[in-house]
Design an enzyme around this catalytic site. Sequence first.
Site, PDB file in Angstrom:
ATOM      1  CG  ASP A   1      15.686 -38.720 -20.464  1.00  0.00           C
ATOM      2  OD1 ASP A   1      15.866 -37.531 -20.102  1.00  0.00           O
ATOM      3  OD2 ASP A   1      14.778 -39.085 -21.223  1.00  0.00           O
ATOM      4  CB  ALA A   2      21.126 -42.604 -19.437  1.00  0.00           C
TER       5      ALA A   2
ATOM      6  CG  ASP B   1      16.659 -42.913 -15.649  1.00  0.00           C
ATOM      7  OD1 ASP B   1      15.877 -42.074 -15.166  1.00  0.00           O
ATOM      8  OD2 ASP B   1      16.477 -43.467 -16.747  1.00  0.00           O
TER       9      ASP B   1
ATOM     10  CB  SER C   1     -15.961 -19.356 -11.709  1.00  0.00           C
ATOM     11  OG  SER C   1     -17.040 -18.556 -11.310  1.00  0.00           O
ATOM     12  CG  LEU C   2     -11.823 -16.689 -14.630  1.00  0.00           C
ATOM     13  CD1 LEU C   2     -10.832 -17.190 -15.665  1.00  0.00           C
ATOM     14  CD2 LEU C   2     -11.347 -15.374 -14.033  1.00  0.00           C
TER      15      LEU C   2
ATOM     16  CD  GLU D   1      -3.324 -17.085 -17.254  1.00  0.00           C
ATOM     17  OE1 GLU D   1      -2.868 -18.211 -17.055  1.00  0.00           O
ATOM     18  OE2 GLU D   1      -3.610 -16.281 -16.355  1.00  0.00           O
TER      19      GLU D   1
ATOM     20  CE  LYS E   1     -11.302 -20.579 -18.400  1.00  0.00           C
ATOM     21  NZ  LYS E   1     -11.758 -21.958 -18.702  1.00  0.00           N
TER      22      LYS E   1
ATOM     23  CG  ASP F   1     -10.963 -27.659 -20.908  1.00  0.00           C
ATOM     24  OD1 ASP F   1     -11.407 -27.380 -19.776  1.00  0.00           O
ATOM     25  OD2 ASP F   1     -11.650 -28.181 -21.798  1.00  0.00           O
TER      26      ASP F   1
ATOM     27  NE  ARG G   1     -13.498 -22.344  -8.968  1.00  0.00           N
ATOM     28  CZ  ARG G   1     -14.810 -22.516  -9.086  1.00  0.00           C
ATOM     29  NH1 ARG G   1     -15.293 -23.711  -9.336  1.00  0.00           N
ATOM     30  NH2 ARG G   1     -15.633 -21.503  -8.971  1.00  0.00           N
TER      31      ARG G   1
ATOM     32  CD  GLU H   1      -7.096 -25.176 -15.111  1.00  0.00           C
ATOM     33  OE1 GLU H   1      -7.144 -24.329 -14.185  1.00  0.00           O
ATOM     34  OE2 GLU H   1      -8.108 -25.677 -15.622  1.00  0.00           O
TER      35      GLU H   1
ATOM     36  CE1 TYR I   1      -5.613 -19.635 -11.410  1.00  0.00           C
ATOM     37  CE2 TYR I   1      -5.424 -21.499 -12.915  1.00  0.00           C
ATOM     38  CZ  TYR I   1      -6.087 -20.841 -11.885  1.00  0.00           C
ATOM     39  OH  TYR I   1      -7.206 -21.388 -11.342  1.00  0.00           O
TER      40      TYR I   1
ATOM     41  CE  LYS J   1     -15.726 -20.869 -21.407  1.00  0.00           C
ATOM     42  NZ  LYS J   1     -15.313 -22.122 -20.929  1.00  0.00           N
TER      43      LYS J   1
ATOM     44  CB  CYS K   1     -18.385 -61.125 -34.338  1.00  0.00           C
ATOM     45  SG  CYS K   1     -16.996 -60.302 -35.147  1.00  0.00           S
TER      46      CYS K   1
ATOM     47  CB  CYS L   1     -16.312 -63.826 -37.648  1.00  0.00           C
ATOM     48  SG  CYS L   1     -16.538 -63.863 -35.861  1.00  0.00           S
TER      49      CYS L   1
ATOM     50  CB  CYS M   1     -15.445 -61.263 -31.519  1.00  0.00           C
ATOM     51  SG  CYS M   1     -15.335 -62.657 -32.657  1.00  0.00           S
TER      52      CYS M   1
ATOM     53  CB  CYS N   1     -12.772 -63.110 -35.564  1.00  0.00           C
ATOM     54  SG  CYS N   1     -13.518 -61.534 -36.017  1.00  0.00           S
TER      55      CYS N   1
END
Length: 670
Positions: A28-29, A32, A77-78, A112, A114, A116, A135, A176, A228, A316, A410, A413, A428, A433
């Site tokens: 990562d460094a 960067d 849609s499916l 595959e 699905k 969400d 969509r 997706e 997909y 589903k 509260c 308290c 609060c 408290c």
Amino acid sequence: MTNIAELRKQINYHLYRYYALDDPIISDAEFDQLMQTLRDLEAQNPELITPDSPTQRVGAEPLESFDKVTHVVAMTSLANAFNDEDMRNWLGRIERRLPTWYPRDAVEFVVEPKIDGLAVAIVYEQGLLKQGATRGNGLVGENITANVRTIKSVPLRIPATPDGPPPPTRIEIRGEVYMPIKEFNRYNQQQLDLGERVFANPRNAAAGSLRQLDSRETASRPLAMFGYGVGYIEGAELQTHWDALEYLKAVGFPVNPDIIRTKNFDEVLEFIRQWMDKRDELGYDADGAVIKINDLTLQKYLGLVGNAPRWAIAYKFPAREATTKLLEIRCNVGRTGQVTPYAVLEAVNIGGVTVRQATLHNFEDLAKKDIRPGDTVLLKRAGDVIPQVVKPILEARAADSMPYQPPTHCPDCHEALSHFGEEVALFCINAACPAQLVRQLEYFVSRPALNIEGFGVKISEQVAQAGLIHDVADIYTLTKTQLLSLEGFAEKKADKILAMIDESKHQPFDRVLTGLGIRYVGSVVAAFIAHAFADIQALQQATQPELEQINGIGPRIAESIVDWFSRPANRTLVQKLRQAGVTLSSSKVEPTAPQTLANLTFVITGTLPTWGREEAAAFIQDHGGKVTGTVSKKTDYLVAGEAAGSKLEKAQTLNIPIIDEAGLKKLATE
Ligand code: JCF
């Protein structure tokens, strides 16, 4: 000089390794470092910035509204299947329609998980990302190009691979957009730490993030995408759905690695079963599986029924939902004093887990859904996410039921609760408290803050409830005798805890700042502050405009910091921490530059010839000077560059000396 195009190509390749293949080949460094080099080069040569540059993913100016996009090919849609029988019926319908020339045993299926999330269509022209659209209703969606450009796994140019095929004239890639579960939980935790709203589930998180008119906000959300399918393509031929997926992979578009292809329908059902069983381990929220006929010619032949293709179906997974009785609505008091409601439920089993409590998010949501004590409610559990109350079942509501009234006092308290400004949240504000104290202590000792191992939730509650502490600094005056008076404490445990507490005094300044629990100051902001301020004294004296000068601190954070230090209880807390010997200054106080600009206040405006404004500010600060954002009588110098505007005028009216970049350098070396 590094070739800018070459550098950009290198970075895009590393992005592809990281996001599409999940197989980075540099740290990562190092990454960067490459990005910083590119940013510097582009800053010096703005004319060389291209639309597919990896620096161009930070979002653009907010929109008024989204334009409409008419889909060239409708996004259908499916149809749904809920069990194996539905699946076999679907297969039966296809086999009956199979043309005579098509051998039954040649039919291939692609299966595959699905996801969400939110379906999105992305158009590339000559390899360049031109448009991203939702969509919508399938025929017309919304133009969310600026938002899609901020999703790091979406290439801005294809091929993103070094040896990919040449770019097609035009292609529409469908897929997706989702928020990975890990990122979702991390994002929500961060929101909680900041006292901000959380998302109910990963789908809402993805949808809400893509619906931002300000794409800079979308850029800050950890979204990802899997392609997909291909809506249409010009300039290349695809024979099968599998070819399409292979093609997407070849051009460097991310594709779910779990997708399989088979001719064996039992194997289709077997794979679905496997994913269903390990859906909590997939890394994304899957609500089913999608099964498609592989052959695109056969797909075309089979066509649509209604607005769903005959050649595909969604299996589903059983919803992890249940109904049960809501016994009581109770409230929690958080670290910031925010009061949030939750449901106490009659125990119910949802997908193998016994649920007794569920989140109600906030009072606004609760009122909108009109959830009442005594209601029968619908519950939902997703992935690793806390169960939530979806809605009341109105048919089952008792005739004498009454709407829920949020508390006025509260729950812990019993002090009166308050609202802040426009916010609907209840707070609060009693600094003493006990519930807040426990939460604050839990946070103070937690890993991102003072990281006192072994000092968990239980001990936090014990010491607070026994009245041994009144603020978090009091843990530094805890005695062995006090600890031994608590249940479950013996010599050894007390000694160990005391030693850990003592050790925590050496934790760096930014961790202590984090532990204070100032609203909006999490560990990242705390690190910025610790970098900018030598010690807590300086921070305490900083004004809001001064704070806003610091990299990473905006008006909201600045206001919160000033507000925190303005409270006497908090100043006492700081004093007690100092007396205890806790680290309240940055270790790198050693000034490297001569402090020639000490006691001088500068405002920088316009475009300087060689320095960016941040660089100039850093130069001034390194030499002991202060930089603020507004010209006032207290300003000693205005540093003005090209195209300076109102600040220059104001400085002239106030007779404040105006210098340029060279003048500033001279001033610092005199
Ligand atoms: O993962 C999904 N939510 C998903 C939705 C996957 C697919 O392959 C889809 C889809 C919706 C429509 N395919 C179509 C044709």
